[in-house]
Design an enzyme around this catalytic site. Structure first.
Site, PDB file in Angstrom:
ATOM      1  N   LYS A 112      -1.085   6.102   8.208  1.00  0.00           N
ATOM      2  CA  LYS A 112      -0.288   6.304   6.998  1.00  0.00           C
ATOM      3  C   LYS A 112      -1.164   6.281   5.755  1.00  0.00           C
ATOM      4  O   LYS A 112      -1.032   7.122   4.852  1.00  0.00           O
ATOM      5  CB  LYS A 112       0.796   5.224   6.918  1.00  0.00           C
ATOM      6  CG  LYS A 112       1.692   5.272   5.692  1.00  0.00           C
ATOM      7  CD  LYS A 112       1.241   4.310   4.584  1.00  0.00           C
ATOM      8  CE  LYS A 112       1.392   2.866   4.981  1.00  0.00           C
ATOM      9  NZ  LYS A 112       1.041   1.949   3.846  1.00  0.00           N
TER      10      LYS A 112
ATOM     11  N   THR B  15       0.865  -1.181   0.000  1.00  0.00           N
ATOM     12  CA  THR B  15       0.000   0.000   0.000  1.00  0.00           C
ATOM     13  C   THR B  15       0.899   1.228   0.000  1.00  0.00           C
ATOM     14  O   THR B  15       1.549   1.523   1.003  1.00  0.00           O
ATOM     15  CB  THR B  15      -0.921   0.007   1.225  1.00  0.00           C
ATOM     16  OG1 THR B  15      -1.721  -1.179   1.226  1.00  0.00           O
ATOM     17  CG2 THR B  15      -1.846   1.225   1.193  1.00  0.00           C
TER      18      THR B  15
ATOM     19  N   LYS C 239      -6.964   1.137  -3.746  1.00  0.00           N
ATOM     20  CA  LYS C 239      -6.605   0.628  -2.416  1.00  0.00           C
ATOM     21  C   LYS C 239      -6.718   1.730  -1.365  1.00  0.00           C
ATOM     22  O   LYS C 239      -7.265   1.507  -0.275  1.00  0.00           O
ATOM     23  CB  LYS C 239      -5.181   0.068  -2.463  1.00  0.00           C
ATOM     24  CG  LYS C 239      -4.576  -0.269  -1.117  1.00  0.00           C
ATOM     25  CD  LYS C 239      -5.342  -1.350  -0.377  1.00  0.00           C
ATOM     26  CE  LYS C 239      -4.598  -1.724   0.919  1.00  0.00           C
ATOM     27  NZ  LYS C 239      -5.357  -2.672   1.750  1.00  0.00           N
TER      28      LYS C 239
END
Length: 288
Positions: A236, A91, A167
């Site tokens: 994050k 990711t 994503k």
């Protein structure tokens, strides 16, 4: 297939194990060597360069900095022996996704993005949902590997960055669900209704889906360890979603709310707990 695997955290270990069980030859490297040990059917190697070879290599590193350090700064694309295909499953930011596509094209190494949805237990079962973007030919070449790790591969076009945008958007929605449950619990508890009873109703009726059921159970039981998805990694991902939104001129006001809540959770020592611990922020704010 002869596969290199770089990045053996909880997700990476489970995914590499699925590949080995499916009969693929797997050579694995991790920045912390112990992480590559003890996976049945997987052979640890001494360097990232040894893993970056064969029919394909899969990277499942924690963040942009790790991936850029290992692949780009590490010079793996400049060495003589390189893989037939690089499948990026981390990711990462859309900015790095674009950079990776460009540097791979210059190096002549085929590259696709294929981040995943699913926690480590889903990865162990080989039931991940995989979001793939790249040329149809390259995704077809990767199919035996993707099929070994996932229940379904969802294709989103030829530009690898598209998969990374999907994503980040998906993780934004997942974290939004946790925030909604947390605030709903704070409201019901403020009127004497136990949050666990409220979530039992919601997750078996209006919101009877895996995300609500799984994270709802953790919130109801106040169970945040061991983590399935670490909260600071969720922070994050929200930060990366906000960066991607700004780059595309897309306002995401609720993402800013999530960012502030996650920062508050981390400041209270919950960064290494499960993402569901975000619910503790709403509880503290309501003095419950």
């Amino acid at each position: 297939m002869d596969v290199g695997f770089i990045g053996l955290g909880r997700m990476g270990r489970a995914m590499a194990g699925s590949l080995a069980r499916a009969g693929h030859t797997v050579r694995a490297w991790n920045r912390t060597p112990a992480g590559a040990q003890g996976i049945e059917g997987v052979t640890p190697v001494g360097s990232a360069a040894e893993a970056f070879a064969g029919d394909a290599v899969i990277t499942m590193l924690a963040d942009d900095a790790a991936l850029e350090a290992v692949i780009v700064a590490g010079g793996l694309l400049d060495k003589a022996e390189r893989p037939g295909l690089h499948i990026g499953m981390s990711t990462i930011s859309v900015a790095l996704a674009k950079q990776l596509a460009a540097v791979h094209e210059r190096a002549g190494v085929p590259y696709i993005s294929a981040p995943v949805f699913g926690r480590p237990d889903v990865a162990e079962a080989g039931k991940l949902n995989i979001v793939a973007a790249g040329t149809a030919e390259q995704i077809d070449r990767a199919a035996p590997l993707l099929d070994a790790m996932g229940a379904k591969t969802w294709r989103f076009g030829e530009e690898p960055v598209r998969a990374n945008a999907v994503k980040l958007a998906g993780n934004f929605m997942l974290i939004s669900a946790i925030e909604a449950m947390a605030e709903g619990c704070a409201l019901t508890e403020g009127h004497g209704v136990p949050g666990a009873e409220f979530l039992d109703l919601m997750t078996n009726t209006l919101f009877a889906s895996p995300v609500y059921k799984g994270y709802g159970a953790s919130i109801a039981q106040n169970r945040y360890e061991p983590p399935g998805f670490i909260l600071k990694l969720g922070a994050k991902d929200v930060r990366l979603a906000l960066q991607a939104a700004e780059g595309a001129g897309v306002p995401m006001p609720f993402a800013s709310v999530l960012r502030d809540g996650l920062i508050e959770a981390i400041s209270h020592g919950d960064g290494d707990k499960d993402l569901a611990a975000l619910a503790r922020v709403s509880a503290r704010r309501a003095r419950r």
